[in-house]
Design a protein around this motif. Sequence first.
Motif, PDB file in Angstrom:
ATOM      1  N   SER A  28     -15.875  71.265   0.997  1.00 31.82           N
ATOM      2  CA  SER A  28     -16.955  70.080   2.053  1.00 31.82           C
ATOM      3  C   SER A  28     -16.410  68.872   1.573  1.00 31.82           C
ATOM      4  O   SER A  28     -15.877  69.235   0.192  1.00 31.82           O
ATOM      5  N   PHE A  29     -16.863  67.901   2.457  1.00 31.58           N
ATOM      6  CA  PHE A  29     -16.707  67.054   2.179  1.00 31.58           C
ATOM      7  C   PHE A  29     -17.823  66.586   0.779  1.00 31.58           C
ATOM      8  O   PHE A  29     -16.986  65.877   0.213  1.00 31.58           O
ATOM      9  N   ALA A  30     -18.418  67.043   0.365  1.00 32.89           N
ATOM     10  CA  ALA A  30     -19.796  66.803  -0.830  1.00 32.89           C
ATOM     11  C   ALA A  30     -18.378  67.098  -1.890  1.00 32.89           C
ATOM     12  O   ALA A  30     -19.465  67.261  -3.395  1.00 32.89           O
ATOM     13  N   HIS A  98     -12.019  53.774  14.216  1.00 27.93           N
ATOM     14  CA  HIS A  98     -11.246  55.376  13.899  1.00 27.93           C
ATOM     15  C   HIS A  98     -12.588  56.326  13.165  1.00 27.93           C
ATOM     16  O   HIS A  98     -13.575  56.003  12.038  1.00 27.93           O
ATOM     17  N   GLY A  99     -12.168  57.327  12.570  1.00 25.86           N
ATOM     18  CA  GLY A  99     -13.035  57.994  11.952  1.00 25.86           C
ATOM     19  C   GLY A  99     -12.930  57.881  10.324  1.00 25.86           C
ATOM     20  O   GLY A  99     -12.187  57.162   9.735  1.00 25.86           O
ATOM     21  N   GLY A 100     -13.980  58.843   9.559  1.00 27.07           N
ATOM     22  CA  GLY A 100     -13.418  58.916   8.412  1.00 27.07           C
ATOM     23  C   GLY A 100     -14.984  59.125   7.589  1.00 27.07           C
ATOM     24  O   GLY A 100     -15.338  58.697   6.962  1.00 27.07           O
ATOM     25  N   GLY A 101     -15.958  59.356   8.299  1.00 31.83           N
ATOM     26  CA  GLY A 101     -18.032  59.333   7.958  1.00 31.83           C
ATOM     27  C   GLY A 101     -17.934  58.042   7.440  1.00 31.83           C
ATOM     28  O   GLY A 101     -18.975  57.910   6.528  1.00 31.83           O
ATOM     29  N   TRP A 102     -17.784  56.980   8.420  1.00 32.21           N
ATOM     30  CA  TRP A 102     -18.445  55.755   7.427  1.00 32.21           C
ATOM     31  C   TRP A 102     -18.163  54.806   6.448  1.00 32.21           C
ATOM     32  O   TRP A 102     -18.031  54.254   5.842  1.00 32.21           O
ATOM     33  N   ILE A 236     -21.406  66.392   6.331  1.00 32.82           N
ATOM     34  CA  ILE A 236     -22.502  65.696   6.497  1.00 32.82           C
ATOM     35  C   ILE A 236     -23.003  65.308   5.649  1.00 32.82           C
ATOM     36  O   ILE A 236     -23.206  63.566   6.405  1.00 32.82           O
ATOM     37  N   GLN A 237     -24.078  65.242   5.769  1.00 31.74           N
ATOM     38  CA  GLN A 237     -25.106  64.974   4.544  1.00 31.74           C
ATOM     39  C   GLN A 237     -24.851  63.967   3.304  1.00 31.74           C
ATOM     40  O   GLN A 237     -25.086  62.876   3.127  1.00 31.74           O
ATOM     41  N   PHE A 238     -23.046  64.168   2.404  1.00 24.59           N
ATOM     42  CA  PHE A 238     -22.701  63.333   2.067  1.00 24.59           C
ATOM     43  C   PHE A 238     -22.004  62.475   2.661  1.00 24.59           C
ATOM     44  O   PHE A 238     -22.684  60.919   1.935  1.00 24.59           O
ATOM     45  N   LEU A 239     -22.150  62.364   3.885  1.00 26.76           N
ATOM     46  CA  LEU A 239     -21.631  61.485   3.904  1.00 26.76           C
ATOM     47  C   LEU A 239     -22.843  60.353   4.587  1.00 26.76           C
ATOM     48  O   LEU A 239     -22.363  58.943   4.313  1.00 26.76           O
ATOM     49  N   TYR A 243     -23.979  56.396   2.853  1.00 22.12           N
ATOM     50  CA  TYR A 243     -23.811  55.251   4.789  1.00 22.12           C
ATOM     51  C   TYR A 243     -25.130  54.544   4.254  1.00 22.12           C
ATOM     52  O   TYR A 243     -26.031  53.638   5.230  1.00 22.12           O
ATOM     53  N   LYS A 244     -26.429  55.534   4.689  1.00 17.03           N
ATOM     54  CA  LYS A 244     -27.446  55.834   4.290  1.00 17.03           C
ATOM     55  C   LYS A 244     -28.039  55.464   5.774  1.00 17.03           C
ATOM     56  O   LYS A 244     -29.361  54.126   6.380  1.00 17.03           O
ATOM     57  N   MET A 245     -28.199  55.309   6.799  1.00 21.24           N
ATOM     58  CA  MET A 245     -28.107  55.489   7.857  1.00 21.24           C
ATOM     59  C   MET A 245     -29.840  55.389   8.311  1.00 21.24           C
ATOM     60  O   MET A 245     -30.167  56.672   7.904  1.00 21.24           O
TER      61      MET A 245
END
Length: 338
Positions: A28-30, A98-102, A236-239, A243-245
Amino acid sequence: MDSSSWKAYGKIDPELEAMLPAMPPSVSFADYGSADNLRKSIGEQFAQMIAAGILQLPDLTGITKTDIEIPVRDGSSIRALHYRPETGEAGPLFVYFHGGGWTFGFPEAWESGIKILASELGFHAVCVAYRKAPEAVFPTAVNDAWDATEWLANNASDLGADLSRGFIVGGASAGGNLAAVVTHEASDKKLSPAITGQFLSVPMVVHPDAVPEEYKPHYTSEEEFKEGMVLDRRGIQFLLSNYKMDSKSPYGSPLLWPSGHKSQPPTYFQVCGMDPFRDDSLIYEYLLREECGVPTRVDVYGGLPHGGTDFLPMLTQSKKALRDAKAGFEWLLSQRSG
């Protein structure tokens, strides 16, 4: 909306399934703990794939690649890459995010597709290096994407592009999210020349916490692939936490755009079937086509994880996705005059 067939897209691709025993466990990215660690690890993984011959850099013979700087609203500038045919032909313009979860990623990410667009369809392509979280939080990436698009609309002729032949905005994953926001902003602000088409590859178009009630029965992929390969719920939650969306802001969830979607340009989607964001695309495509009368085209790659057509280029479906992209952009150009 009939979403009963969508789950079938989640059955793993047989080629990918055969590869699993030889692949490292999905992380996971997290688990990287910080954006810096994530960026370093992703960079190392790409370098290893290139060294092993798994990922091959495209041959850009016949294409000129130039660094440019685009001014943005806070007085600074952001880097972008301008790809154009060496012939100097004034072709249509494609703006790519491009992608990369911001949070990570680079503008060279889709050179395999850019090569086809520039060499076979005569496109000028500008791939934008918007600023990233956590150093630059929401809505900085949105502002950069809009400022870049507006600047390119005003300066395309100086780059040698001809917007009368087509002006397409697109992106992958987080970049697809930015592209969807930009096309709405362009419509509301009457950008001239107008955007003539958009390309959305595996985008997030609504924050998981902001899905409208009417779409929740159809929004099942986020739960189905909460432990998915490449991108899972924790990732997803980590990204998003970096980003603080604002989950309910249309600048993060363009599905919620207050002025609606009827003014959107023809839209081409590429969707991965084993992706938490699969249903973002399928819901949004239905909304554009059936409720707003917007011409759409969609290609689904069953059994591939988020971004699998890019991360797993050796797969038959990934190779098909590049051919489909050419046909999809030809379709977008035809819609301009159709």
